[in-house]
Write an enzyme that holds these catalytic residues in place. Structure first.
Site, PDB file in Angstrom:
ATOM      1  N   HIS A  44       0.826  -1.214   0.000  1.00 34.12           N
ATOM      2  CA  HIS A  44       0.000   0.000   0.000  1.00 34.12           C
ATOM      3  C   HIS A  44       0.865   1.271   0.000  1.00 34.12           C
ATOM      4  CE1 HIS A  44       0.832  -0.969   4.184  1.00 34.12           C
ATOM      5  NE2 HIS A  44       0.723   0.322   4.451  1.00 34.12           N
ATOM      6  N   THR A  47       2.159   4.381  -4.396  1.00 33.46           N
ATOM      7  CA  THR A  47       3.174   4.385  -5.457  1.00 33.46           C
ATOM      8  C   THR A  47       4.375   3.491  -5.143  1.00 33.46           C
ATOM      9  OG1 THR A  47       3.964   6.403  -4.389  1.00 33.46           O
ATOM     10  CG2 THR A  47       2.725   6.676  -6.434  1.00 33.46           C
ATOM     11  N   ARG A  48       4.975   2.946  -6.205  1.00 31.72           N
ATOM     12  CA  ARG A  48       6.238   2.207  -6.115  1.00 31.72           C
ATOM     13  C   ARG A  48       7.128   2.654  -7.277  1.00 31.72           C
ATOM     14  NH1 ARG A  48       4.429   1.242  -1.839  1.00 31.72           N
ATOM     15  NH2 ARG A  48       4.213  -0.727  -0.747  1.00 31.72           N
ATOM     16  N   LYS A 262       6.453  12.392  -1.424  1.00 30.80           N
ATOM     17  CA  LYS A 262       6.453  11.200  -0.548  1.00 30.80           C
ATOM     18  C   LYS A 262       7.888  10.708  -0.369  1.00 30.80           C
ATOM     19  CE  LYS A 262       5.155   6.408  -0.882  1.00 30.80           C
ATOM     20  NZ  LYS A 262       4.521   5.409  -1.729  1.00 30.80           N
ATOM     21  N   HIS A 266      14.998   3.363   3.070  1.00 28.92           N
ATOM     22  CA  HIS A 266      15.074   1.956   2.666  1.00 28.92           C
ATOM     23  C   HIS A 266      15.810   1.102   3.694  1.00 28.92           C
ATOM     24  CE1 HIS A 266      15.213  -1.475  -0.004  1.00 28.92           C
ATOM     25  NE2 HIS A 266      16.529  -1.529   0.134  1.00 28.92           N
ATOM     26  N   CYS A 311       4.482   0.142   6.866  1.00 23.50           N
ATOM     27  CA  CYS A 311       4.368  -0.949   5.890  1.00 23.50           C
ATOM     28  C   CYS A 311       5.423  -1.989   6.274  1.00 23.50           C
ATOM     29  CB  CYS A 311       4.649  -0.356   4.510  1.00 23.50           C
ATOM     30  SG  CYS A 311       4.262  -1.399   3.089  1.00 23.50           S
ATOM     31  N   LYS A 344       8.136  -3.590  -8.310  1.00 25.73           N
ATOM     32  CA  LYS A 344       8.345  -3.287  -9.739  1.00 25.73           C
ATOM     33  C   LYS A 344       8.368  -4.544 -10.592  1.00 25.73           C
ATOM     34  CE  LYS A 344      12.391  -1.443  -8.638  1.00 25.73           C
ATOM     35  NZ  LYS A 344      12.501  -2.006  -7.258  1.00 25.73           N
TER      36      LYS A 344
HETATM   37  C1  LIG Z   1       7.128   1.361   2.298  1.00 22.67           C
HETATM   38  C2  LIG Z   1       7.492   0.469   1.156  1.00 22.67           C
HETATM   39  C3  LIG Z   1       8.017   1.019  -0.012  1.00 22.67           C
HETATM   40  C4  LIG Z   1       8.387   0.204  -1.065  1.00 22.67           C
HETATM   41  N1  LIG Z   1       8.860   0.773  -2.219  1.00 22.67           N
HETATM   42  C5  LIG Z   1       9.117  -0.010  -3.289  1.00 22.67           C
HETATM   43  C6  LIG Z   1       9.464   0.586  -4.535  1.00 22.67           C
HETATM   44  O1  LIG Z   1       9.523   1.823  -4.655  1.00 22.67           O
HETATM   45  N2  LIG Z   1       9.693  -0.239  -5.583  1.00 22.67           N
HETATM   46  C7  LIG Z   1       9.604  -1.599  -5.486  1.00 22.67           C
HETATM   47  O2  LIG Z   1       9.844  -2.281  -6.473  1.00 22.67           O
HETATM   48  N3  LIG Z   1       9.252  -2.186  -4.317  1.00 22.67           N
HETATM   49  C8  LIG Z   1       9.010  -1.433  -3.229  1.00 22.67           C
HETATM   50  N4  LIG Z   1       8.613  -1.993  -2.053  1.00 22.67           N
HETATM   51  C9  LIG Z   1       8.585  -3.461  -1.931  1.00 22.67           C
HETATM   52  C10 LIG Z   1       7.343  -4.106  -2.496  1.00 22.67           C
HETATM   53  O3  LIG Z   1       6.196  -3.347  -2.232  1.00 22.67           O
HETATM   54  C11 LIG Z   1       7.248  -5.513  -1.930  1.00 22.67           C
HETATM   55  O4  LIG Z   1       8.474  -6.191  -2.233  1.00 22.67           O
HETATM   56  C12 LIG Z   1       6.093  -6.291  -2.512  1.00 22.67           C
HETATM   57  O5  LIG Z   1       4.885  -5.598  -2.329  1.00 22.67           O
HETATM   58  C13 LIG Z   1       6.015  -7.666  -1.834  1.00 22.67           C
HETATM   59  O6  LIG Z   1       4.960  -8.385  -2.423  1.00 22.67           O
HETATM   60  P1  LIG Z   1       4.385  -9.706  -1.767  1.00 22.67           P
HETATM   61  O7  LIG Z   1       3.419 -10.274  -2.728  1.00 22.67           O
HETATM   62  O8  LIG Z   1       5.533 -10.541  -1.285  1.00 22.67           O
HETATM   63  O9  LIG Z   1       3.639  -9.207  -0.438  1.00 22.67           O
HETATM   64  P2  LIG Z   1       2.164  -8.574  -0.298  1.00 22.67           P
HETATM   65  O10 LIG Z   1       1.864  -7.664  -1.419  1.00 22.67           O
HETATM   66  O11 LIG Z   1       2.077  -8.038   1.088  1.00 22.67           O
HETATM   67  O12 LIG Z   1       1.212  -9.839  -0.447  1.00 22.67           O
HETATM   68  C14 LIG Z   1       1.188 -10.886   0.483  1.00 22.67           C
HETATM   69  C15 LIG Z   1      -0.262 -11.274   0.663  1.00 22.67           C
HETATM   70  O13 LIG Z   1      -0.340 -12.498   1.366  1.00 22.67           O
HETATM   71  C16 LIG Z   1      -1.496 -12.453   2.189  1.00 22.67           C
HETATM   72  N5  LIG Z   1      -1.367 -13.495   3.224  1.00 22.67           N
HETATM   73  C17 LIG Z   1      -0.407 -13.578   4.166  1.00 22.67           C
HETATM   74  N6  LIG Z   1      -0.600 -14.666   4.944  1.00 22.67           N
HETATM   75  C18 LIG Z   1      -1.702 -15.290   4.486  1.00 22.67           C
HETATM   76  C19 LIG Z   1      -2.399 -16.453   4.878  1.00 22.67           C
HETATM   77  N7  LIG Z   1      -2.001 -17.195   5.918  1.00 22.67           N
HETATM   78  N8  LIG Z   1      -3.517 -16.803   4.196  1.00 22.67           N
HETATM   79  C20 LIG Z   1      -3.937 -16.055   3.151  1.00 22.67           C
HETATM   80  N9  LIG Z   1      -3.291 -14.920   2.730  1.00 22.67           N
HETATM   81  C21 LIG Z   1      -2.191 -14.547   3.379  1.00 22.67           C
HETATM   82  C22 LIG Z   1      -1.487 -11.042   2.716  1.00 22.67           C
HETATM   83  O14 LIG Z   1      -2.738 -10.640   3.211  1.00 22.67           O
HETATM   84  C23 LIG Z   1      -1.047 -10.259   1.487  1.00 22.67           C
HETATM   85  O15 LIG Z   1      -2.148  -9.784   0.746  1.00 22.67           O
HETATM   86  C24 LIG Z   1       8.228  -1.204  -0.957  1.00 22.67           C
HETATM   87  C25 LIG Z   1       7.689  -1.755   0.209  1.00 22.67           C
HETATM   88  C26 LIG Z   1       7.311  -0.939   1.248  1.00 22.67           C
HETATM   89  C27 LIG Z   1       6.740  -1.555   2.491  1.00 22.67           C
END
Ligand SMILES: Cc1cc2nc3c(=O)[nH]c(=O)nc-3n(C[C@H](O)[C@H](O)[C@H](O)COP(=O)(O)OP(=O)(O)OC[C@H]3O[C@@H](n4cnc5c(N)ncnc54)[C@H](O)[C@@H]3O)c2cc1C
Length: 378
Positions: A44, A47-48, A262, A266, A311, A344
């Site tokens: 959330h 933006t990324r 914003k 990191h 986050c 990304k």
């Molecule tokens: C502040 C911040 C800034 C960032 N900036 C950048 C950026 O500029 N550029 C970039 O490339 N990346 C950036 N990132 C990193 C990027 O956002 C993350 O690497 C990416 O969102 C991770 O994706 P994910 O699918 O692993 O996790 P998520 O998107 O969190 O998805 C995991 C999902 O699993 C679900 N889940 C967990 N456990 C269970 C369960 N037991 N049963 C069912 N569902 C479950 C959760 O509810 C969630 O929806 C940033 C991250 C943050 C926090």
């Protein structure tokens, strides 16, 4: 109910995988603890940044370029603008590994990159005050992804292709016996031939149910929006940015539709248990101070805090991703440990996960992201 594939975690990676799998005709079920996109995980905050010439290492460049192509494709298929070509300015000391990796990857892959000294940076973007020990590497073709809207777009398309999405469905029991995956959720039992685990900060506890113990470290991160002079910081004139400074690694975004500048940091952050409520922005004294000290040095005209958020990052020891199949179960694909730089790539990673499920291999080189690099720890 039986499916071809179940995806546990329909966030950044899982929702994209759901789209690619359902598009290829797989009967797909996505389960998520919340209702994605949501504010409880790692995706959330509007933006990324997407960068192509990659400071973290050249091995990421083909993945970044593939991801960019797939973001354009998603824009076309969904009819939504998801990417803003603001360009990205990477600032640091000329000798730093991060800056050197950016310059070398732009050469290896013929990516457009302008290397600017501090005077040129200050002149081009009067909202920046850079001293002469820094240089700027400006990549004009990269920019900003609207992260929640990207997930929404994949969700809509996955549903159009027949995927079933069950929100507010936290998986607590998971088992694999040979080619059969079983998930018990409240009174229901779901089975499938294959499984994707893409549960972000919660992946560690889910994978331990499958006897896989990965070195994943969930960390609390903060970011905030500051009042911005729109003439200086609006997204048509000001880029997204990353700054490597002796005080920390900072990144940020121009003001988009008047939202403000914003900024986030990191490096650093506090290890947390994702099962527990996280402290909100400002509950630690340093939350605002940390970002303000960066702005006062490099963007002094943007100093008024509007609001901040928290986050989660999921760190691996080397801060490289984990994208692989389970060592004991070839029908289980895993995507985790995105260490704060995964969003990304999520379009490309969704496609990779679908390839791993369908054929057991991917067209992309995912060797750098293999589980066996942690062999002695797994
Ligand atoms: C502040 C911040 C800034 C960032 N900036 C950048 C950026 O500029 N550029 C970039 O490339 N990346 C950036 N990132 C990193 C990027 O956002 C993350 O690497 C990416 O969102 C991770 O994706 P994910 O699918 O692993 O996790 P998520 O998107 O969190 O998805 C995991 C999902 O699993 C679900 N889940 C967990 N456990 C269970 C369960 N037991 N049963 C069912 N569902 C479950 C959760 O509810 C969630 O929806 C940033 C991250 C943050 C926090």
């Amino acid at each position: 109910m039986h499916y071809d594939v179940i995806i546990v975690g329909a966030g950044s990676m899982g929702m994209a995988a759901g789209y690619f799998l359902s598009r290829s005709g797989k009967k797909t079920l996505l389960l998520d603890s919340f209702n994605p996109p949501h504010h409880k995980g790692s995706h959330h905050g509007d933006t990324r940044i997407i960068r192509h010439a990659y400071g973290e290492g050249e091995e990421y460049v083909p993945l970044a370029l593939k991801a960019q192509e797939l973001w354009y494709d998603l824009e076309e298929k969904s009819g939504k603008q998801l990417f803003l070509k603001t360009g990205v300015l990477n600032v640091g000391n000329e000798t730093s590994e991060f800056i050197q990796n950016i310059i070398s990857s732009s050469k290896t892959y013929s990516l457009p990159l302008e290397v600017l000294d501090s005077t040129e940076v200050n002149k081009r973007w009067p909202g920046i005050d850079l001293s002469n020990e820094y240089i700027g590497c400006f990549e004009p073709t990269s920019g900003v992804l609207k992260c929640e809207e990207c997930i929404e777009a994949y969700r809509e398309l996955a549903e159009q292709h027949g995927a079933t999405i069950l929100p507010n469905s936290k998986v607590k029991e998971l088992s694999v016996h040979g080619k059969r995956v079983t998930i018990k959720f409240e009174e229901q039992t779901f089975t499938s031939d294959s499984l994707v685990v893409s549960a972000g900060a919660w992946s560690g506890s889910l994978l331990s149910m499958l006897d896989l113990h990965l070195p994943l470290n969930p960390v609390r991160k903060t970011f905030a929006w500051f009042e911005a002079n729109e003439q200086l910081y609006n997204h048509k004139d000001f880029p997204a940015f990353s700054f490597e400074t002796p005080n920390g690694l900072y990144y940020g975004f121009p003001s988009i539709e008047g939202a403000g500048l914003k900024v986030g940091r990191h490096d650093g952050g506090e290890t947390i248990n994702p099962e527990e409520e996280m402290l909100g922005f400002g509950e630690l004294k340093k939350d605002k101070a940390d970002l303000s000290q960066f702005l006062s040095q490099f963007m002094p005209s943007a100093d008024q805090l509007k609001y901040g958020k928290t986050c989660m990052y999921t760190l691996t020891p080397d801060e490289d991703f984990i994208i692989d199949v389970h060592p004991a179960y070839p029908n289980v694909a895993i995507a985790s440990g995105f260490s704060g730089h995964g969003f990304k790539f999520s379009s490309a990673i969704g496609q990779i996960l679908s390839e791993l499920i369908i054929s057991g291999r991917s067209e992309q080189n995912i060797t750098p992201f293999s589980i066996n690099r942690f062999k002695e720890k797994v």
